[in-house]
Enzyme design. Structure first.
Site, PDB file in Angstrom:
ATOM      1  CD  GLU A   1      17.045 -13.438  -7.066  1.00  0.00           C
ATOM      2  OE1 GLU A   1      16.438 -13.847  -6.062  1.00  0.00           O
ATOM      3  OE2 GLU A   1      16.708 -12.406  -7.677  1.00  0.00           O
TER       4      GLU A   1
ATOM      5  NE  ARG B   1       4.581   1.781   0.033  1.00  0.00           N
ATOM      6  CZ  ARG B   1       5.572   1.538   0.878  1.00  0.00           C
ATOM      7  NH1 ARG B   1       6.819   1.715   0.475  1.00  0.00           N
ATOM      8  NH2 ARG B   1       5.340   1.149   2.103  1.00  0.00           N
TER       9      ARG B   1
ATOM     10  CG  HIS C   1      18.575 -38.003  -2.104  1.00  0.00           C
ATOM     11  ND1 HIS C   1      18.957 -39.260  -1.678  1.00  0.00           N
ATOM     12  CD2 HIS C   1      19.712 -37.333  -2.395  1.00  0.00           C
ATOM     13  CE1 HIS C   1      20.287 -39.323  -1.677  1.00  0.00           C
ATOM     14  NE2 HIS C   1      20.770 -38.170  -2.117  1.00  0.00           N
TER      15      HIS C   1
ATOM     16  CD  GLU D   1       9.761 -11.996  -7.596  1.00  0.00           C
ATOM     17  OE1 GLU D   1      10.919 -12.101  -8.047  1.00  0.00           O
ATOM     18  OE2 GLU D   1       9.401 -11.076  -6.866  1.00  0.00           O
TER      19      GLU D   1
ATOM     20  CE  LYS E   1      11.678  -2.993  -5.344  1.00  0.00           C
ATOM     21  NZ  LYS E   1      12.003  -4.364  -5.818  1.00  0.00           N
TER      22      LYS E   1
ATOM     23  CE  LYS F   1      13.649 -11.894  -9.074  1.00  0.00           C
ATOM     24  NZ  LYS F   1      14.295 -11.173  -8.028  1.00  0.00           N
TER      25      LYS F   1
ATOM     26  CB  CYS G   1      -0.931   0.088   1.190  1.00  0.00           C
ATOM     27  SG  CYS G   1      -2.057  -1.288   1.324  1.00  0.00           S
TER      28      CYS G   1
ATOM     29  CD1 TRP H   1       0.030  -6.475  -2.912  1.00  0.00           C
ATOM     30  CD2 TRP H   1      -0.197  -6.998  -0.751  1.00  0.00           C
ATOM     31  NE1 TRP H   1       0.339  -7.802  -2.764  1.00  0.00           N
ATOM     32  CE2 TRP H   1       0.212  -8.149  -1.448  1.00  0.00           C
ATOM     33  CE3 TRP H   1      -0.407  -7.087   0.620  1.00  0.00           C
ATOM     34  CZ2 TRP H   1       0.422  -9.371  -0.830  1.00  0.00           C
ATOM     35  CZ3 TRP H   1      -0.202  -8.308   1.251  1.00  0.00           C
ATOM     36  CH2 TRP H   1       0.222  -9.433   0.529  1.00  0.00           C
TER      37      TRP H   1
ATOM     38  CG  ASN I   1       1.342   0.718   4.245  1.00  0.00           C
ATOM     39  OD1 ASN I   1       1.068  -0.458   4.090  1.00  0.00           O
ATOM     40  ND2 ASN I   1       2.585   1.175   4.209  1.00  0.00           N
ATOM     41  N   GLY I   2      -0.906  -0.895   6.487  1.00  0.00           N
ATOM     42  CA  GLY I   2      -0.574  -1.666   7.687  1.00  0.00           C
ATOM     43  C   GLY I   2      -1.730  -2.585   8.029  1.00  0.00           C
TER      44      GLY I   2
END
Ligand code: F6R
Length: 612
Positions: free
Chosen positions: A485, A27, A508, A492, A607, A489, A2, A74, A100-101
């Site tokens: 990584e 955000r 295994h 995402e 983000k 990517k 947010c 968000w 935001n929160g």
């Protein structure tokens, strides 16, 4: 998570709010909205989806006024929808709030308010705050005091922007555990979750600390603690310029940020060595021989990409310094009662410096007496301010949700910290140090080399592999970490199912998933492990996999087992991670592009994850 922006001044607030929200879309982009003080009360417009939808709504149904707040969401409480979009009105449309929160005790507060007759329109926790403020406001007739009393009742995290139809000249802002700054203009002032939102107008701001409130008017800003006492704060001047927050001709921020990596790594290496190049000098870090002698273990704690950068550090520190290093994702670390004490060094890694889990992990570590070193990109962020020592990663704004240049900067920081600790503890010879320094100096031009030469080949591989539904990344040691990584990517931004595996672990269990034409990316840059990983590649080939290998120049025997190979320039074993990751970034980028996905704003993500 947010984004909030607010304006109070002499101009129409709406264009300022809209451009601010666009800069904050990284955000969250589930919905967006604005509230503006008009002559006849507060006007709210909000729409599900990206800020563009709000912009269209405003064209058909405009509002205007000189004081306003905006929000890009968000979703946490309640699905993305027009109804759950912020700002939220109180009953009577007297108060409007952006938040935001997460208000953890919102149900209890909501029950109380409902018992008093309040009605709720949305499924959000934020509407509770709006009504609680209104409830207090009706009693005390003082907006600042009403917000302050509300904060005393709220449990959880918040950055708040509040408007009141009775107070047409002001915004009240408050913060706890979610970032908020108060931008200082001339005859106009701002509130924002982050500086890009207001960079067009000012670089000077007050950074609110937890449990602080601000009364923001066009010509004045007053800041108060939670007891209501006015406090003095110093002004922070951001160094960024407006271009830093623009695409500068690239199609996507992600691509721009990928191409910024040679400079980012160069900046991170510059001024970090003594003049003769024989020692590391990390300004502001008090981790000399004396402090280090007291340390018997290291924890590296972070989330997502930052966690993988930290894992690179674990491999390096253990191998070079020979000290036990635990690497933990912050959301696990904070609830596992970790074995840390005053003999532990905790290294936290974060691009935004605001990730809620990493911040809480840091606080826990400090409470237990550990020394905390933060590797952070965002200057003045909460993590940077709470840590004992800070190493800034100098990557500039990272706006694309998928992190690229921040990873390279964080890994560079890990190289520097490893070398520094090794040297302070006498764990590295002058010759080895000099060899690594020479290799480090070459890194920026080697990254550039990959960026200028590898793109046509990578686009060719993307065309070849674009139908892949499952992609495995395998490697050993540092190559395994790089694969993690690369896999993240691809998930995402290309939304492909992808798993990283330690190459030796495949047999295994996971090898059961390999079938005809499954794509396997084999990272094989660690020469000491080359033959071992090559054998594992043979194993997946034998079961029908298609293999794209990333290897170091000169190791062309990999072509015997891989279908395609991308070579990285030759470097020291400890420095392969950044180089091997660049083709992975480009691969994910062009895959997502080929699949037509929204690269800079992937679904469900945001983000700066300021909720748990
Ligand atoms: C991945 C990504 C995330 C972040 C993670 C931590 O591309 O961006 O996984 O790395 O959310 O964020 P910071 O570094 O801001 O703490």
């Amino acid at each position: 998570m947010c984004g909030i922006v607010g304006y109070v001044g002499r101009h129409n607030a709406v264009p300022v709010l809209i451009s601010g929200l666009e800069s904050l879309e990284y955000r969250g982009y589930d919905s967006a909205g604005v509230a503006v003080l008009q002559n006849d009360g507060i006007g709210i417009r909000k729409a599900k989806g990206k800020v563009d939808n709000l912009r269209t709504l405003l064209l058909n149904n405009p509002v205007s006024g000189k004081v306003g707040i905006g929000h890009t969401r968000w979703a946490t409480h309640g699905a993305p929808s027009d109804r759950n979009a912020h700002p939220h009105f109180s009953n009577g449309e007297v108060i409007a709030v952006v938040h935001n929160g997460i208000i953890e005790n919102y149900q209890e507060l909501k029950d109380e308010l409902e018992a008093k007759g309040y009605k709720f329109e949305s499924e959000t926790d934020t509407e509770t705050a709006a009504n609680l403020i209104y409830d207090f406001y009706k009693e005390c007739n003082d907006l600042l005091e009403a917000v302050r009393l509300t904060l005393e009742r709220i449990e959880g995290s918040y950055a708040l922007g509040v408007l009141c139809s009775d107070c047409p000249d002001q915004i009240i802002a408050a913060r706890k555990e979610s970032p908020l700054i108060i931008g200082i203009g001339q005859g106009e002032n701002f509130i924002a979750s982050d500086i890009p939102a207001i960079l067009e107008y000012t670089r000077d701001a007050y950074i609110l600390d937890d449990k602080e409130l601000a009364l923001v008017k066009a010509d004045s800003i007053q800041i108060f603690d939670i007891e209501g006492n006015e406090i003095e704060k110093s002004v922070y001047s951001y160094k960024w310029n407006v271009e830093a927050a623009q695409k500068s001709g690239y199609d996507h921020f992600m691509l721009k940020e990928i191409y910024e990596q040679p400079k980012v790594v160069k900046d991170n290496l510059a001024h970090r060595f003594s003049e003769d190049g024989k020692h590391i000098e990390l300004d502001g870090i008090k981790l000399g021989k004396e402090q280090l002698k007291n340390i018997n273990q290291i924890y590296i704690v972070a989330c997502g990409t930052a966690y993988y950068a930290g894992l690179v550090g674990k491999y390096l520190l253990e191998r070079i310094v020979r000290i036990p290093v635990n690497s933990e994702v912050a959301s696990e670390f904070r609830y596992k009662d970790p074995l840390i004490d005053e003999h532990t060094l905790v290294i936290v890694v974060s691009q935004s410096g605001e990730t809620a889990d990493t911040l809480s992990a840091l606080k826990l570590a400090k409470d237990r007496g550990a020394r905390v070193l933060a590797i952070v990109n965002a200057v003045g962020s909460s993590i940077a301010r709470e840590a004992d020592d800070v190493l800034y990663t100098l990557a500039g704004f990272e706006i694309a949700v998928a992190s690229t240049k921040a990873f390279s900067a964080q890994v560079t920081a890990m190289y520097l910290i490893t070398l520094h600790i090794a040297q302070e503890l006498g764990k590295i010879s002058d010759e080895d140090f000099a060899e690594i320094k020479t290799a480090l100096d070459k890194l920026p031009s080697q990254i550039n080399d990959i960026l200028t030469k590898a793109v046509p080949a990578i686009r060719k591989f993307v065309n070849k592999y674009i139908g892949s539904k499952n992609v495995f990344y395998i490697g050993r040691g540092l190559d395994y970490v790089v694969g993690m990584e690369g896999s993240l990517k691809l998930k995402e931004i290309a939304y492909l199912h992808s798993e990283p595996y330690a190459a030796g672990e495949l047999k295994h269990g996971p090898i059961a998933l390999i079938e005809e034409a499954t794509l396997v990316v084999g990272v094989v840059t660690q020469e000491s492990l080359f033959d071992k990983t090559k054998s594992n590649i043979k194993e997946v080939k034998a079961r029908g996999a298609k293999v794209l290998a990333i290897a170091m120049k000169g190791n062309s025997s990999i072509e015997e087992v891989a279908d395609d190979v991308i070579y990285i320039p030759r470097t020291h074993w400890m420095l392969t991670s950044i180089l091997a990751n660049i083709p992975q970034q480009l691969f994910a980028y062009y895959m997502a592009l080929g699949l037509g996905e929204d690269i800079d704003k992937p679904r469900n993500l945001a983000k700066s994850v300021t909720v748990e």
